[in-house]
Design an enzyme around this catalytic site. Sequence first.
Site, short mmCIF file in Angstrom:
data_model
loop_
_atom_site.label_atom_id
_atom_site.label_comp_id
_atom_site.label_asym_id
_atom_site.label_seq_id
_atom_site.Cartn_x
_atom_site.Cartn_y
_atom_site.Cartn_z
N LYS A 53 5.49 1.82 -3.00
CA LYS A 53 5.40 3.18 -3.55
C LYS A 53 5.66 3.09 -5.04
CE LYS A 53 4.64 7.41 -1.93
NZ LYS A 53 3.66 7.77 -0.90
N ASP A 112 -0.43 10.63 -4.78
CA ASP A 112 0.66 11.31 -4.07
C ASP A 112 0.86 12.62 -4.84
OD1 ASP A 112 2.82 10.78 -1.86
OD2 ASP A 112 4.01 11.51 -3.53
N LYS A 172 0.86 -1.19 0.00
CA LYS A 172 0.00 0.00 0.00
C LYS A 172 0.89 1.23 0.00
CE LYS A 172 -4.06 1.93 0.22
NZ LYS A 172 -3.61 2.76 -0.92
#
Length: 444
Positions: free
Chosen positions: A126, A166, A90
Amino acid sequence: MSYVDEVIQYAIEKNPAQPEFHQAVKEVLESLRVVIEADEEKYRKEALLERMVTPERQILFRVPWVDDKGQTHVNNGFRVQFNSAIGPYKGGLRFHPSVNLGIIKFLGFEQVFKNSLTGLPIGGGKGGCDFDPKGKSDHEIMVFCQSFMTELYRHIGADTDVPAGDIGVGGREIGYLFGQYKRIRDCYEGVLTGKGLTYGGSLARTEATGYGLLYFTDEMLKSNGIDIAGKTAVVSGAGNVAIYAIEKAIELGAKPVTCSDSTGWVYDPDGIDVAALKEIKEVKRARLTEYKNYRPNSEYHEGRGVWTVKCDIALPCATQNELNLDDAKALVANGVIAVAEGANMPTTLEATEYLQANGVLFAPGKASNAGGVATSALEMSQNSERLSWSFEEVDAKLKNIMVNIFHNLDDAAKQYCLEGNYVAGANIAGFLKVANAMEAQGIV
């Protein structure tokens, strides 16, 4: 040489020219030294730290796309699946020209401990691309996102890897990415978080990181006998985290007086006008130079300088390494009480050490900005159950998670005679859960 020193050297040698990743590994392992040295031979025999600093999988791929003029471009895509010991990977996707493998690995490594701290069953990962969404049309953004997902879809899934947004990846981008995933897989599942409310998104997700930062900061201050009401705060950034940190700070009785973007910063002695900030950044997608049109008494300054403003609380909410040693010295000289990170590793190691050495309450991002990923995990739960919770339900769960994170890391710091060192407490609490899960699952 101690085992911690061996692994720091190992990480540097195995990952050359990745300074952000080296910084993250050193910061985490140094604070874990007291834990590791208590059982050093066991950890060394299992090569636990080597496994922890080495991603389970690193995916690199090209992303070709065609702009509105018919010109083809090629960008570099990344997904680092770092650790799945406690749940599916995640972590967000970042679209920004600065993106490279080292930055994605630093973010993924930090994410492992951050996700562990939430108490929810999510591992760390990520991803992103060196694509710059600024100045691109909606059509170009859509074309790029579809190309990016055409490769990424092979590596993600609701029970495997669940990316979120993000920097550079907001609701628009998540929508295009989700649409392409659904089209390719012919499958409607909660594979991305940060989705729109009409197709599986969660209320309070937009506000979560900023709100969570203030819930954590408020609890940290309370535990040290300090009331946040009446305190002056300086905030960097003008994205989701900064906007909603400012909004919640005002709600709790504090007065945020600054915000910033990539070209300059605003000082508003009367307190930042959240409605004006939202209009400029969320509606117009404009620069902060426009803020003075809404608040004539405010000041706009080119470049950087937020940390020179006298304050009680500093909230770095922009990007990595934005608060350096000189900034830390200026904050201490101006009487700062607390610094809480809203961005990922926004404070340099030297600045962090200086702030701690001078008695400043310092909240590391892996704890204080965990509200975003926590609410993403709550979105995953809602998707799995085919349910949608109210804003109040999600916000209450978020507050509870952030309060628990503070007390878990505070307890961990006290357990190892490091009371008040919240950096060490966060790393220790996050590490122990992941380490125990890794040991239970064997050498994998």
